[in-house]
Every structure is written in C-alpha cells, then in structure tokens.
Design a protein around this motif. Sequence first.
Motif, mmCIF file in Angstrom:
data_model
loop_
_atom_site.group_PDB
_atom_site.id
_atom_site.type_symbol
_atom_site.label_atom_id
_atom_site.label_comp_id
_atom_site.label_asym_id
_atom_site.label_seq_id
_atom_site.Cartn_x
_atom_site.Cartn_y
_atom_site.Cartn_z
ATOM 1 N N SER A 112 -8.035 9.520 6.610
ATOM 2 C CA SER A 112 -8.797 9.205 5.416
ATOM 3 C C SER A 112 -7.975 8.398 4.433
ATOM 4 O O SER A 112 -6.808 8.693 4.188
ATOM 5 N N LYS A 113 -8.609 7.383 3.874
ATOM 6 C CA LYS A 113 -7.971 6.567 2.851
ATOM 7 C C LYS A 113 -7.632 7.427 1.629
ATOM 8 O O LYS A 113 -6.596 7.256 1.010
ATOM 9 N N LYS A 114 -8.500 8.369 1.315
ATOM 10 C CA LYS A 114 -8.273 9.238 0.160
ATOM 11 C C LYS A 114 -6.994 10.064 0.327
ATOM 12 O O LYS A 114 -6.280 10.298 -0.635
ATOM 13 N N LYS A 115 -6.711 10.498 1.550
ATOM 14 C CA LYS A 115 -5.498 11.278 1.786
ATOM 15 C C LYS A 115 -4.259 10.439 1.514
ATOM 16 O O LYS A 115 -3.316 10.905 0.876
ATOM 17 N N ASP A 167 -4.011 7.769 -0.369
ATOM 18 C CA ASP A 167 -3.950 7.531 -1.820
ATOM 19 C C ASP A 167 -3.373 8.750 -2.537
ATOM 20 O O ASP A 167 -2.561 8.623 -3.450
ATOM 21 N N THR A 168 -3.767 9.934 -2.104
ATOM 22 C CA THR A 168 -3.260 11.172 -2.706
ATOM 23 C C THR A 168 -1.768 11.336 -2.444
ATOM 24 O O THR A 168 -1.011 11.712 -3.344
ATOM 25 N N ARG A 193 0.122 9.120 -4.733
ATOM 26 C CA ARG A 193 0.162 9.695 -6.092
ATOM 27 C C ARG A 193 1.163 10.852 -6.180
ATOM 28 O O ARG A 193 1.859 11.008 -7.180
ATOM 29 N N SER A 251 -2.139 -2.192 3.379
ATOM 30 C CA SER A 251 -3.345 -1.699 2.730
ATOM 31 C C SER A 251 -4.361 -2.822 2.624
ATOM 32 O O SER A 251 -3.998 -3.962 2.327
ATOM 33 N N GLU A 287 -6.700 -2.761 0.382
ATOM 34 C CA GLU A 287 -6.977 -2.859 -1.051
ATOM 35 C C GLU A 287 -5.684 -3.107 -1.814
ATOM 36 O O GLU A 287 -4.600 -2.965 -1.278
ATOM 37 N N ILE A 346 -4.306 2.152 -7.143
ATOM 38 C CA ILE A 346 -3.763 3.478 -6.849
ATOM 39 C C ILE A 346 -2.618 3.805 -7.801
ATOM 40 O O ILE A 346 -2.507 4.915 -8.316
ATOM 41 N N ASN A 392 -1.749 9.634 8.830
ATOM 42 C CA ASN A 392 -3.122 9.457 8.365
ATOM 43 C C ASN A 392 -3.556 8.004 8.281
ATOM 44 O O ASN A 392 -4.581 7.701 7.677
ATOM 45 N N GLU A 420 -8.611 4.375 8.149
ATOM 46 C CA GLU A 420 -9.552 3.711 7.266
ATOM 47 C C GLU A 420 -8.870 3.172 6.005
ATOM 48 O O GLU A 420 -8.335 3.917 5.207
#
Length: 105
Positions: free
Chosen positions: A2-5, A7-8, A11, A64, A66, A71, A94, A97
């Motif tokens: 997951s892209k969200k993972k 990004d997290t 961070r 990436s 994006e 981010i 990960n 995506e």
Amino acid sequence: MSKKKIDTYIRFAIKSRSIIYGIDNIKARIRQIKVIIADNTLAENSLDKARLLCSRNNIPLVLSEEELNKILNTNNCKIIGITNINMAQAIVDNVGEGYFLAEGK
C-alpha cells in the motif's frame, strides 16, 4: 503493498530523525543510508547519481510516482535517504502501488 503504508513509514522516519534530504547530503553520508527514495520530478543527472550510489553501495532505490513534497510537507525536496534499517526494510517490503524499485540494486 500500500502506498499509504510507505507514506506512513516515511513520516515515522521524519519523526525519528532517520532521514537525510538531498543528493549531496546523501552522498556525504552514504554509509548510513539503508534505502533511497526519489520522486518522479528528479532531474535525470541526479537520478543517474543516485543509481550509481545505489549500485556501488548495494542500496535499494525506490522511485515514487508522486512528488515527495506532499508527504514531506516541504517545498523542494525530490530525494531522501532513510537511515533506520527497520523502516528501510518495511518500505522495500511494501513497494507496490505508487512506488517501484529501480534497477541497479
């Protein structure tokens, strides 16, 4: 995957001060870097430098789709290095995506 993972994890790296910004800083501290992340707007010359650094030092290069600025909440950062081995491994595990591994590892 997951892209969200990812990004997290980026961070988390910022909060834990396990991040190095910019190709020149990465070159200066290459022995500490565990993974390099570049965005799609990085200049071809800098991307070539990053690929060379990664291949010489056996470091994964993650690209990436994006801009990293969203981010990182910065204005002009296109490449970062992660120094924490656990976060770097989680990012590489990960990849999927929105992110992909570049050739040259």
